[in-house]
Scaffold this motif. Structure first.
Motif, PDB file in Angstrom:
ATOM      1  N   GLN A   1       0.914  -1.097   0.134  1.00  0.00           N
ATOM      2  CA  GLN A   1      -0.047  -0.035  -0.005  1.00  0.00           C
ATOM      3  C   GLN A   1       0.900   1.260   0.134  1.00  0.00           C
ATOM      4  N   PHE A   2       1.993   1.253   0.866  1.00  0.00           N
ATOM      5  CA  PHE A   2       2.793   2.279   0.883  1.00  0.00           C
ATOM      6  C   PHE A   2       3.441   2.510  -0.330  1.00  0.00           C
ATOM      7  N   LEU A   3       3.817   1.501  -1.110  1.00  0.00           N
ATOM      8  CA  LEU A   3       4.536   1.662  -2.459  1.00  0.00           C
ATOM      9  C   LEU A   3       3.742   2.172  -3.402  1.00  0.00           C
TER      10      LEU A   3
ATOM     11  N   LYS B   1       4.134   5.862  -5.494  1.00  0.00           N
ATOM     12  CA  LYS B   1       4.041   5.796  -6.836  1.00  0.00           C
ATOM     13  C   LYS B   1       3.100   6.640  -7.582  1.00  0.00           C
ATOM     14  N   GLU B   2       1.798   6.840  -6.642  1.00  0.00           N
ATOM     15  CA  GLU B   2       0.803   7.766  -7.154  1.00  0.00           C
ATOM     16  C   GLU B   2       1.204   9.117  -6.856  1.00  0.00           C
ATOM     17  N   GLN B   3       2.095   9.552  -5.730  1.00  0.00           N
ATOM     18  CA  GLN B   3       2.349  10.838  -5.386  1.00  0.00           C
ATOM     19  C   GLN B   3       3.618  11.386  -6.418  1.00  0.00           C
ATOM     20  N   LYS B   4       4.449  10.257  -6.833  1.00  0.00           N
ATOM     21  CA  LYS B   4       5.457  10.671  -7.505  1.00  0.00           C
ATOM     22  C   LYS B   4       5.545   9.748  -8.640  1.00  0.00           C
ATOM     23  N   PRO B   5       4.875  10.023  -9.720  1.00  0.00           N
ATOM     24  CA  PRO B   5       4.703   9.402 -10.995  1.00  0.00           C
ATOM     25  C   PRO B   5       5.968   8.932 -11.604  1.00  0.00           C
ATOM     26  N   ASP B   6       7.097   9.869 -11.534  1.00  0.00           N
ATOM     27  CA  ASP B   6       8.443   9.758 -12.268  1.00  0.00           C
ATOM     28  C   ASP B   6       9.323   9.189 -11.290  1.00  0.00           C
TER      29      ASP B   6
END
Length: 61
Positions: A8-10, A14-19
């Protein structure tokens, strides 16, 4: 479907930092991806290398 806290954390990260994955690939390439070897240059470097004596601390004997 069960997801662990780490998964869930990962996913949130990934949603917060797509790059993020692209940044990881760039960082990996800086440390691990090397230029192709020039065989002539490598042979020249090995030929110019000074041989080390078997007993480096006892060179005077």
């Amino acid at each position: 479907m069960y997801q662990s806290e780490i998964t869930q954390f990962l996913n949130q990260l990934k949603e917060q930092k797509p790059d993020l994955e692209e940044q990881q690939r760039k960082g990996r390439s800086l440390l691990w991806d090397k230029q192709p070897l020039d065989l002539d240059e490598r042979e020249r470097q090995q030929a110019s290398r000074v041989k080390q004596t078997p007993y480096v601390y006892y060179q005077n004997f």
